[in-house]
Motif scaffolding. Sequence first.
Motif, PDB file in Angstrom:
ATOM      1  N   MET A  88       0.815  -1.210   0.000  1.00 47.02           N
ATOM      2  CA  MET A  88       0.000   0.000   0.000  1.00 47.02           C
ATOM      3  C   MET A  88       0.851   1.262   0.000  1.00 47.02           C
ATOM      4  SD  MET A  88      -2.838  -1.271   2.780  1.00 47.02           S
ATOM      5  CE  MET A  88      -3.901   0.172   2.610  1.00 47.02           C
ATOM      6  N   ILE A  89       2.133   1.113   0.338  1.00 42.57           N
ATOM      7  CA  ILE A  89       3.046   2.253   0.410  1.00 42.57           C
ATOM      8  C   ILE A  89       3.826   2.313  -0.890  1.00 42.57           C
ATOM      9  CG2 ILE A  89       4.907   3.339   1.725  1.00 42.57           C
ATOM     10  CD1 ILE A  89       4.091   1.538   4.095  1.00 42.57           C
ATOM     11  N   VAL A  90       3.568   3.355  -1.683  1.00 41.27           N
ATOM     12  CA  VAL A  90       4.117   3.411  -3.041  1.00 41.27           C
ATOM     13  C   VAL A  90       4.897   4.699  -3.245  1.00 41.27           C
ATOM     14  CG1 VAL A  90       2.252   1.965  -3.944  1.00 41.27           C
ATOM     15  CG2 VAL A  90       2.000   4.459  -3.952  1.00 41.27           C
ATOM     16  N   ASP A  91       5.528   4.776  -4.386  1.00 45.72           N
ATOM     17  CA  ASP A  91       6.290   5.965  -4.753  1.00 45.72           C
ATOM     18  C   ASP A  91       5.384   7.189  -4.725  1.00 45.72           C
ATOM     19  OD1 ASP A  91       8.628   7.346  -5.742  1.00 45.72           O
ATOM     20  OD2 ASP A  91       7.611   7.432  -7.690  1.00 45.72           O
ATOM     21  N   GLY A  92       5.854   8.272  -4.132  1.00 43.26           N
ATOM     22  CA  GLY A  92       5.061   9.483  -3.994  1.00 43.26           C
ATOM     23  C   GLY A  92       4.440   9.631  -2.625  1.00 43.26           C
ATOM     24  N   ASP A  93       4.423   8.544  -1.842  1.00 44.30           N
ATOM     25  CA  ASP A  93       3.911   8.596  -0.474  1.00 44.30           C
ATOM     26  C   ASP A  93       5.006   9.036   0.487  1.00 44.30           C
ATOM     27  OD1 ASP A  93       1.493   7.639  -1.389  1.00 44.30           O
ATOM     28  OD2 ASP A  93       1.851   5.571  -0.760  1.00 44.30           O
ATOM     29  N   ALA A  94       4.607   9.327   1.716  1.00 44.67           N
ATOM     30  CA  ALA A  94       5.535   9.526   2.830  1.00 44.67           C
ATOM     31  C   ALA A  94       4.955   8.784   4.025  1.00 44.67           C
ATOM     32  CB  ALA A  94       5.713  11.005   3.160  1.00 44.67           C
ATOM     33  N   VAL A  95       5.819   8.334   4.915  1.00 49.75           N
ATOM     34  CA  VAL A  95       5.395   7.576   6.095  1.00 49.75           C
ATOM     35  C   VAL A  95       5.640   8.414   7.342  1.00 49.75           C
ATOM     36  CG1 VAL A  95       5.869   5.565   7.546  1.00 49.75           C
ATOM     37  CG2 VAL A  95       5.724   5.311   5.060  1.00 49.75           C
ATOM     38  N   LEU A  96       4.589   8.521   8.166  1.00 48.96           N
ATOM     39  CA  LEU A  96       4.713   9.120   9.493  1.00 48.96           C
ATOM     40  C   LEU A  96       4.630   7.981  10.495  1.00 48.96           C
ATOM     41  CD1 LEU A  96       4.749  11.392  11.607  1.00 48.96           C
ATOM     42  CD2 LEU A  96       2.282  11.655  11.246  1.00 48.96           C
ATOM     43  N   ALA A  97       5.763   7.616  11.075  1.00 49.85           N
ATOM     44  CA  ALA A  97       5.843   6.486  12.000  1.00 49.85           C
ATOM     45  C   ALA A  97       5.894   7.002  13.435  1.00 49.85           C
ATOM     46  CB  ALA A  97       7.068   5.632  11.699  1.00 49.85           C
ATOM     47  N   ILE A  98       5.013   6.466  14.294  1.00 50.80           N
ATOM     48  CA  ILE A  98       4.870   6.958  15.658  1.00 50.80           C
ATOM     49  C   ILE A  98       5.288   5.888  16.649  1.00 50.80           C
ATOM     50  CG2 ILE A  98       3.247   7.847  17.366  1.00 50.80           C
ATOM     51  CD1 ILE A  98       1.498   8.800  15.010  1.00 50.80           C
ATOM     52  N   SER A  99       6.208   6.241  17.516  1.00 48.56           N
ATOM     53  CA  SER A  99       6.637   5.349  18.594  1.00 48.56           C
ATOM     54  C   SER A  99       7.262   6.210  19.679  1.00 48.56           C
ATOM     55  CB  SER A  99       7.661   4.316  18.089  1.00 48.56           C
ATOM     56  OG  SER A  99       8.270   3.645  19.175  1.00 48.56           O
ATOM     57  N   ASN A 100       6.670   6.216  20.857  1.00 54.46           N
ATOM     58  CA  ASN A 100       7.213   7.060  21.928  1.00 54.46           C
ATOM     59  C   ASN A 100       8.645   6.681  22.255  1.00 54.46           C
ATOM     60  OD1 ASN A 100       6.989   9.124  23.972  1.00 54.46           O
ATOM     61  ND2 ASN A 100       6.935   7.469  25.472  1.00 54.46           N
ATOM     62  N   SER A 101       8.912   5.383  22.297  1.00 52.01           N
ATOM     63  CA  SER A 101      10.269   4.924  22.613  1.00 52.01           C
ATOM     64  C   SER A 101      11.192   4.993  21.410  1.00 52.01           C
ATOM     65  CB  SER A 101      10.227   3.481  23.121  1.00 52.01           C
ATOM     66  OG  SER A 101       9.860   2.590  22.070  1.00 52.01           O
ATOM     67  N   GLY A 102      10.609   4.922  20.212  1.00 52.71           N
ATOM     68  CA  GLY A 102      11.423   4.879  19.008  1.00 52.71           C
ATOM     69  C   GLY A 102      12.057   3.532  18.762  1.00 52.71           C
ATOM     70  N   GLU A 103      11.680   2.540  19.556  1.00 51.63           N
ATOM     71  CA  GLU A 103      12.282   1.203  19.444  1.00 51.63           C
ATOM     72  C   GLU A 103      11.233   0.122  19.201  1.00 51.63           C
ATOM     73  OE1 GLU A 103      15.399   0.882  19.206  1.00 51.63           O
ATOM     74  OE2 GLU A 103      16.127   2.786  19.992  1.00 51.63           O
ATOM     75  N   THR A 104      10.052   0.494  18.724  1.00 50.48           N
ATOM     76  CA  THR A 104       8.977  -0.465  18.510  1.00 50.48           C
ATOM     77  C   THR A 104       9.364  -1.458  17.419  1.00 50.48           C
ATOM     78  OG1 THR A 104       7.357   1.216  19.128  1.00 50.48           O
ATOM     79  CG2 THR A 104       6.538  -0.704  17.935  1.00 50.48           C
ATOM     80  N   ALA A 105       9.477  -2.732  17.802  1.00 50.61           N
ATOM     81  CA  ALA A 105       9.954  -3.757  16.873  1.00 50.61           C
ATOM     82  C   ALA A 105       9.032  -3.930  15.676  1.00 50.61           C
ATOM     83  CB  ALA A 105      10.107  -5.088  17.612  1.00 50.61           C
ATOM     84  N   GLU A 106       7.729  -3.744  15.908  1.00 53.88           N
ATOM     85  CA  GLU A 106       6.753  -3.962  14.832  1.00 53.88           C
ATOM     86  C   GLU A 106       6.908  -2.967  13.679  1.00 53.88           C
ATOM     87  OE1 GLU A 106       4.994  -5.722  18.558  1.00 53.88           O
ATOM     88  OE2 GLU A 106       6.073  -3.884  18.015  1.00 53.88           O
ATOM     89  N   LEU A 107       7.585  -1.848  13.922  1.00 52.45           N
ATOM     90  CA  LEU A 107       7.782  -0.862  12.859  1.00 52.45           C
ATOM     91  C   LEU A 107       8.971  -1.192  11.956  1.00 52.45           C
ATOM     92  CD1 LEU A 107       7.231   2.508  14.791  1.00 52.45           C
ATOM     93  CD2 LEU A 107       5.653   1.395  13.208  1.00 52.45           C
ATOM     94  N   ARG A 108       9.703  -2.226  12.309  1.00 48.89           N
ATOM     95  CA  ARG A 108      10.959  -2.522  11.612  1.00 48.89           C
ATOM     96  C   ARG A 108      10.765  -2.688  10.104  1.00 48.89           C
ATOM     97  NH1 ARG A 108      13.046  -8.046  13.374  1.00 48.89           N
ATOM     98  NH2 ARG A 108      11.179  -8.570  12.148  1.00 48.89           N
ATOM     99  N   ASP A 109       9.756  -3.455   9.704  1.00 50.40           N
ATOM    100  CA  ASP A 109       9.590  -3.741   8.275  1.00 50.40           C
ATOM    101  C   ASP A 109       9.154  -2.504   7.491  1.00 50.40           C
ATOM    102  OD1 ASP A 109      10.356  -6.358   8.642  1.00 50.40           O
ATOM    103  OD2 ASP A 109       8.313  -7.126   8.842  1.00 50.40           O
ATOM    104  N   ILE A 110       8.301  -1.683   8.102  1.00 51.98           N
ATOM    105  CA  ILE A 110       7.903  -0.449   7.411  1.00 51.98           C
ATOM    106  C   ILE A 110       9.097   0.483   7.254  1.00 51.98           C
ATOM    107  CG2 ILE A 110       6.607   1.707   7.706  1.00 51.98           C
ATOM    108  CD1 ILE A 110       4.243   0.172   8.592  1.00 51.98           C
ATOM    109  N   VAL A 111       9.888   0.631   8.314  1.00 50.52           N
ATOM    110  CA  VAL A 111      11.077   1.488   8.239  1.00 50.52           C
ATOM    111  C   VAL A 111      12.027   0.983   7.165  1.00 50.52           C
ATOM    112  CG1 VAL A 111      13.134   2.267   9.482  1.00 50.52           C
ATOM    113  CG2 VAL A 111      10.899   2.296  10.618  1.00 50.52           C
TER     114      VAL A 111
END
Length: 315
Positions: free
Chosen positions: A85-108
């Motif tokens: 769903m994330i394609v060229d022309g998009d931007a990602v706003l990733a939210i994690s208070n700790s900045g270490e959320t493992a589940e965000l790894r693949d999106i990052v």
Amino acid sequence: MTDPIETGQEVLRTEARALEALADAMPVDFLAVVELIAALPGRVIVTGIGKSGHIARKIAATLASTGTRALFVHPAEASHGDLGMIVDGDAVLAISNSGETAELRDIVAHTRRFGVPLIGLSSRPDSTLMQAADHRLTLPALPEACGIGMVPTTSTTLTLGMGDALAVALLRKRNFKAEDFSVFHPGGKLGAQMARVHQIMQGRERLPLVGAATPMGDTLVEMTAKGLGIAVVTEGATLVGVITDGDLRRNMANLMDRTAGEVATRKPLTVAPDMLAAKALAVLNERKLNVLVVCEGDTPVGILHIHDLLRAGVA
């Protein structure tokens, strides 16, 4: 035992102070993020998990409803196919208070692999997320309002506030107006208030129209038949005046010997079909009126009664 009211006040004041601190120390990259999103050809993909995920959904919804194309992508689902769903022309706003959320790894990792701009939102500038991000919205690292330092309270309030700040900054940059807002809010009370007069008014067939030379006897018959407490007086297709119950009382002497044009109030207040219904309601309230003639130029095309606004849910 702590008084519940005092506890509630303490929580609210703690979070209010945190928002003040954020306002006094806006993230250095805030302007760059606004410029990035405003120029974005695609969408803002907002993501997060847990409490951050709930806030991310709200931020995506607020952005989408105010003219910024946005959607929420769950990081776990992203790892199982939704990365597509994330394609060229998009931007990602990733939210994690700790900045270490493992589940965000693949999106990052996906953003880094395909050059998708990554905006990190966290209270820890040295975290994995923030180090990977192209732009960093760093929140002040302040104590949670729970008193035990574990329940997301202050941190989620700050995140939500930052999302609102982004949305409003973007809508003002785009000169997004109430009429634009109505496109995305057609339902409920808000949708009714954003409706236009032409969507609510009664059409020309309901107009109690009489010519200026019409005898008052015939005028009263027309007023009674339409039941709106008004007669609309025209010369040809042009509005020249209106007759209300007040006009009748003021002209009781020899009323039946006069014409509609002689009794009418000239140059009456009118509204345009494309006026917001809520604005028309404000006009009615300000002028203490129950009904307004709707005109295109000088030509009557409909009539708007306070009861029409009530039925539509505007009033």
